[in-house]
Design a protein around this motif. Sequence first.
Motif, PDB file in Angstrom:
ATOM      1  N   LEU A 108       9.356 -35.424 -38.281  1.00  0.00           N
ATOM      2  CA  LEU A 108      10.368 -34.808 -37.416  1.00  0.00           C
ATOM      3  C   LEU A 108       9.736 -34.241 -36.152  1.00  0.00           C
ATOM      4  O   LEU A 108      10.302 -34.350 -35.059  1.00  0.00           O
ATOM      5  CB  LEU A 108      11.102 -33.704 -38.176  1.00  0.00           C
ATOM      6  N   MET A 109       8.548 -33.629 -36.291  1.00  0.00           N
ATOM      7  CA  MET A 109       7.869 -33.082 -35.126  1.00  0.00           C
ATOM      8  C   MET A 109       7.423 -34.198 -34.185  1.00  0.00           C
ATOM      9  O   MET A 109       7.533 -34.080 -32.963  1.00  0.00           O
ATOM     10  CB  MET A 109       6.666 -32.244 -35.566  1.00  0.00           C
ATOM     11  N   ILE A 110       6.939 -35.285 -34.755  1.00  0.00           N
ATOM     12  CA  ILE A 110       6.541 -36.425 -33.929  1.00  0.00           C
ATOM     13  C   ILE A 110       7.748 -36.975 -33.189  1.00  0.00           C
ATOM     14  O   ILE A 110       7.672 -37.321 -32.003  1.00  0.00           O
ATOM     15  CB  ILE A 110       5.886 -37.508 -34.807  1.00  0.00           C
ATOM     16  N   MET A 111       8.886 -37.051 -33.872  1.00  0.00           N
ATOM     17  CA  MET A 111      10.105 -37.546 -33.238  1.00  0.00           C
ATOM     18  C   MET A 111      10.557 -36.605 -32.121  1.00  0.00           C
ATOM     19  O   MET A 111      10.974 -37.056 -31.047  1.00  0.00           O
ATOM     20  CB  MET A 111      11.212 -37.691 -34.281  1.00  0.00           C
ATOM     21  N   ALA A 112      10.452 -35.286 -32.359  1.00  0.00           N
ATOM     22  CA  ALA A 112      10.856 -34.321 -31.335  1.00  0.00           C
ATOM     23  C   ALA A 112       9.973 -34.431 -30.098  1.00  0.00           C
ATOM     24  O   ALA A 112      10.462 -34.400 -28.957  1.00  0.00           O
ATOM     25  CB  ALA A 112      10.787 -32.906 -31.908  1.00  0.00           C
ATOM     26  N   ALA A 113       8.654 -34.572 -30.314  1.00  0.00           N
ATOM     27  CA  ALA A 113       7.734 -34.713 -29.184  1.00  0.00           C
ATOM     28  C   ALA A 113       8.008 -36.000 -28.417  1.00  0.00           C
ATOM     29  O   ALA A 113       7.977 -36.022 -27.183  1.00  0.00           O
ATOM     30  CB  ALA A 113       6.291 -34.686 -29.682  1.00  0.00           C
ATOM     31  N   ALA A 114       8.305 -37.070 -29.157  1.00  0.00           N
ATOM     32  CA  ALA A 114       8.621 -38.342 -28.502  1.00  0.00           C
ATOM     33  C   ALA A 114       9.914 -38.235 -27.697  1.00  0.00           C
ATOM     34  O   ALA A 114      10.031 -38.814 -26.609  1.00  0.00           O
ATOM     35  CB  ALA A 114       8.726 -39.449 -29.538  1.00  0.00           C
ATOM     36  N   SER A 115      10.881 -37.490 -28.225  1.00  0.00           N
ATOM     37  CA  SER A 115      12.144 -37.308 -27.498  1.00  0.00           C
ATOM     38  C   SER A 115      11.922 -36.554 -26.190  1.00  0.00           C
ATOM     39  O   SER A 115      12.519 -36.890 -25.157  1.00  0.00           O
ATOM     40  CB  SER A 115      13.147 -36.553 -28.383  1.00  0.00           C
ATOM     41  N   LEU A 116      11.055 -35.528 -26.230  1.00  0.00           N
ATOM     42  CA  LEU A 116      10.723 -34.815 -25.000  1.00  0.00           C
ATOM     43  C   LEU A 116      10.028 -35.752 -24.009  1.00  0.00           C
ATOM     44  O   LEU A 116      10.301 -35.714 -22.800  1.00  0.00           O
ATOM     45  CB  LEU A 116       9.815 -33.622 -25.315  1.00  0.00           C
ATOM     46  N   SER A 117       9.152 -36.613 -24.514  1.00  0.00           N
ATOM     47  CA  SER A 117       8.467 -37.569 -23.644  1.00  0.00           C
ATOM     48  C   SER A 117       9.445 -38.533 -22.991  1.00  0.00           C
ATOM     49  O   SER A 117       9.253 -38.950 -21.850  1.00  0.00           O
ATOM     50  CB  SER A 117       7.420 -38.358 -24.446  1.00  0.00           C
ATOM     51  N   ILE A 118      10.514 -38.893 -23.721  1.00  0.00           N
ATOM     52  CA  ILE A 118      11.539 -39.779 -23.154  1.00  0.00           C
ATOM     53  C   ILE A 118      12.216 -39.109 -21.959  1.00  0.00           C
ATOM     54  O   ILE A 118      12.399 -39.717 -20.899  1.00  0.00           O
ATOM     55  CB  ILE A 118      12.582 -40.149 -24.224  1.00  0.00           C
ATOM     56  N   VAL A 119      12.580 -37.834 -22.142  1.00  0.00           N
ATOM     57  CA  VAL A 119      13.225 -37.097 -21.051  1.00  0.00           C
ATOM     58  C   VAL A 119      12.303 -37.012 -19.845  1.00  0.00           C
ATOM     59  O   VAL A 119      12.716 -37.242 -18.697  1.00  0.00           O
ATOM     60  CB  VAL A 119      13.625 -35.683 -21.531  1.00  0.00           C
ATOM     61  N   LEU A 120      11.041 -36.692 -20.092  1.00  0.00           N
ATOM     62  CA  LEU A 120      10.081 -36.589 -18.994  1.00  0.00           C
ATOM     63  C   LEU A 120       9.809 -37.938 -18.350  1.00  0.00           C
ATOM     64  O   LEU A 120       9.571 -38.027 -17.146  1.00  0.00           O
ATOM     65  CB  LEU A 120       8.778 -35.971 -19.504  1.00  0.00           C
ATOM     66  N   ALA A 121       9.849 -39.010 -19.160  1.00  0.00           N
ATOM     67  CA  ALA A 121       9.654 -40.347 -18.602  1.00  0.00           C
ATOM     68  C   ALA A 121      10.787 -40.718 -17.649  1.00  0.00           C
ATOM     69  O   ALA A 121      10.566 -41.349 -16.613  1.00  0.00           O
ATOM     70  CB  ALA A 121       9.543 -41.376 -19.727  1.00  0.00           C
ATOM     71  N   LEU A 122      12.006 -40.332 -18.013  1.00  0.00           N
ATOM     72  CA  LEU A 122      13.137 -40.564 -17.115  1.00  0.00           C
ATOM     73  C   LEU A 122      12.919 -39.841 -15.786  1.00  0.00           C
ATOM     74  O   LEU A 122      13.157 -40.390 -14.706  1.00  0.00           O
ATOM     75  CB  LEU A 122      14.433 -40.087 -17.765  1.00  0.00           C
ATOM     76  N   PHE A 123      12.452 -38.601 -15.894  1.00  0.00           N
ATOM     77  CA  PHE A 123      12.229 -37.798 -14.692  1.00  0.00           C
ATOM     78  C   PHE A 123      11.101 -38.379 -13.843  1.00  0.00           C
ATOM     79  O   PHE A 123      11.219 -38.506 -12.619  1.00  0.00           O
ATOM     80  CB  PHE A 123      11.905 -36.367 -15.104  1.00  0.00           C
TER      81      PHE A 123
END
Length: 383
Positions: free
Chosen positions: A46-61
Amino acid sequence: MKLFQIDKKIKILCLVYFMVAQSSMMARATSDSFLLKYFQPESIPLMIMAAASLSIVLALFTTYLCGRFQAFGAMRIATSGIVVTLLAMVCVVYFFGNQGETKPIYVFAYMLCETIVILPMVLFWGMAMGVLNPTESKKWMGLIGAAGTLGCILAGFTISVVSKQEFVNELSLGLVAAVLIVVSFILMVRADLFKLSDDEQKPVAGKPNGVISKLLVLISSRQSILMTWLVVFSAIVLSLVDINFKFEVRKDYSEDLYDFFGQFYTYTSCAQLILQLFIVKAILTRGGVIAAISILPALLLLTAIGAVVFHDQDAVYVGKFITQVVFFTIEYVGLQMLFLSVKKKLRGQMNSAVDGLTRPATIATISLIITSTLAWWQEGSES
């Protein structure tokens, strides 16, 4: 190769990558230590998934930033933001990290470190691919990679030393911040080397310039689609190997995580350095991209066959060692060279979209799957 005859641009790229790789490796060891020290096994995916989700948002930015300010400008902005956040995080961990319920603090600290592992690296290669031509890439990729590997070796040694200190969490985060401050300074002082003056960099009047339009590079051509799938498949393999590795390390080295990760990443970095000094250039010039991206799958297949035949769970460590050594020397360089066939104005943007967005999205998906089948994975780890 005479060091003092190397073009100034290559020297600066080597220096920047030395610092970026060093910060990435220290962040990796720190995030792994946080994850295994403060969270239960069922929380790891779950923590890995949460970190990956944050990376997705930052990748969009950052994809948007690359389109508007080039990869160089996006890297300057992202690095500055990370430094400020890290310095604030050091203060929070120092004052509140050992008081009461600390898990929310380390949730954010872990996610921040995971972001640092990926984001500056992706932006660096987007910036580097924008200023290198194919001939320069084949000639100097090995040297640039070797500079990064030296940074990883120093990072592993540093983390091992810091692991013996009382304020290990604060020191590890502070060291990452210090290294990225140096990166920001270099980018500010040598901005002239990385800015692209090509007229194609100017926005076209009447052409959409939003985030969605920039993400269309993922499906803009047959080549971009193939590159996206290559990243997806490599991310799937890395995720599976990494999660199994974390389960094993938590079971075997729970009492001294910082020291284990420091030593592990030091040894893998030494192996990387040997590859980059003596092998990478030969592979790229003689075998090309196809050879570069075929070596890792072949080695992992042999490892899997050996694990099945000999029933040895140490294959988990062997698989992680192989991916850590080969992916960041040969495989990743091969993937990056694919971007050279794209117009300069799109390289940074496509790198952020394909590598910066697709990879964490794949990791998040795999983590979700593992979370839903956690009992099977833990049973497999024990057996």
